[in-house]
Design a protein around this motif. Structure first.
Motif, short mmCIF file in Angstrom:
data_model
loop_
_atom_site.label_atom_id
_atom_site.label_comp_id
_atom_site.label_asym_id
_atom_site.label_seq_id
_atom_site.Cartn_x
_atom_site.Cartn_y
_atom_site.Cartn_z
N THR A 1 -9.22 7.96 -4.87
CA THR A 1 -10.29 7.02 -5.20
C THR A 1 -10.12 6.73 -6.68
O THR A 1 -10.25 7.63 -7.51
N ASP B 1 -2.93 5.06 -2.36
CA ASP B 1 -4.08 4.26 -1.93
C ASP B 1 -4.84 4.99 -0.82
O ASP B 1 -6.05 4.84 -0.69
N THR B 2 -4.12 5.78 -0.03
CA THR B 2 -4.73 6.51 1.07
C THR B 2 -5.42 7.78 0.59
O THR B 2 -6.44 8.18 1.14
N LEU C 1 0.83 -1.20 0.00
CA LEU C 1 0.00 0.00 0.00
C LEU C 1 0.87 1.25 0.00
O LEU C 1 1.82 1.35 0.76
#
Length: 151
Positions: free
Chosen positions: A78, A74-75, A70
């Motif tokens: 979208t 990814d944080t 990750l």
């Protein structure tokens, strides 16, 4: 920008987001959406030549089987697009965590104010005084000095 109202001071800061290495931002507009609904696409760029010159630089576009767990995107995204609500939550968490490490945290209380498209914080310490700070996010677009706000 800043303003003073009786015993409170309000700051509004424009925070320019820069893409991480191996990425770029691209304004994605469609004729169906008004300009206020433009989206910022995060584009992967090939860094294979940098990898050869610098050694251990990962190319996200052409991974070589290395562990690409990750990552920050990814944080904050979208799909392929920056998500201003995710960016806001992430920055609020970072600021609140960092505040606890500062000596001023012993004398002032930091409160995260509700907001989903910008970061708002309030400092209270001295009775009758408040400082409110709002951080609005933007990305550089086109020529230097031209920015697109994410709010």
């Amino acid at each position: 920008a800043w303003s003073i109202y009786e015993n409170s001071i309000n700051y509004r800061l424009l925070v320019i987001l820069r893409p991480p290495s191996g990425h770029s931002f691209s304004l994605d507009t469609t004729e169906q959406l008004p300009a206020s609904h433009s989206r910022i696409r995060v584009v992967l760029e090939c860094t294979c030549s940098s990898e050869q010159l610098l050694g251990e630089v990962s190319c996200f576009l052409h991974p070589t089987g290395k562990d690409h767990s990750l990552n920050l995107l990814d944080t904050l995204c979208t799909g392929d697009y920056l998500d201003v609500e995710k960016v806001t939550c992430w920055v609020q968490m970072l600021v609140a965590s960092a505040w606890l490490l500062l000596p001023q945290s012993q004398h002032c209380q930091l409160t995260v104010l509700p907001s989903c498209r910008s970061c708002r914080f309030q400092l209270t310490g001295t009775p009758g005084r408040q400082i409110t700070t709002e951080m609005v996010f933007a990305v550089e677009q086109g020529s230097p000095g031209a920015y697109v706000s994410l709010e």
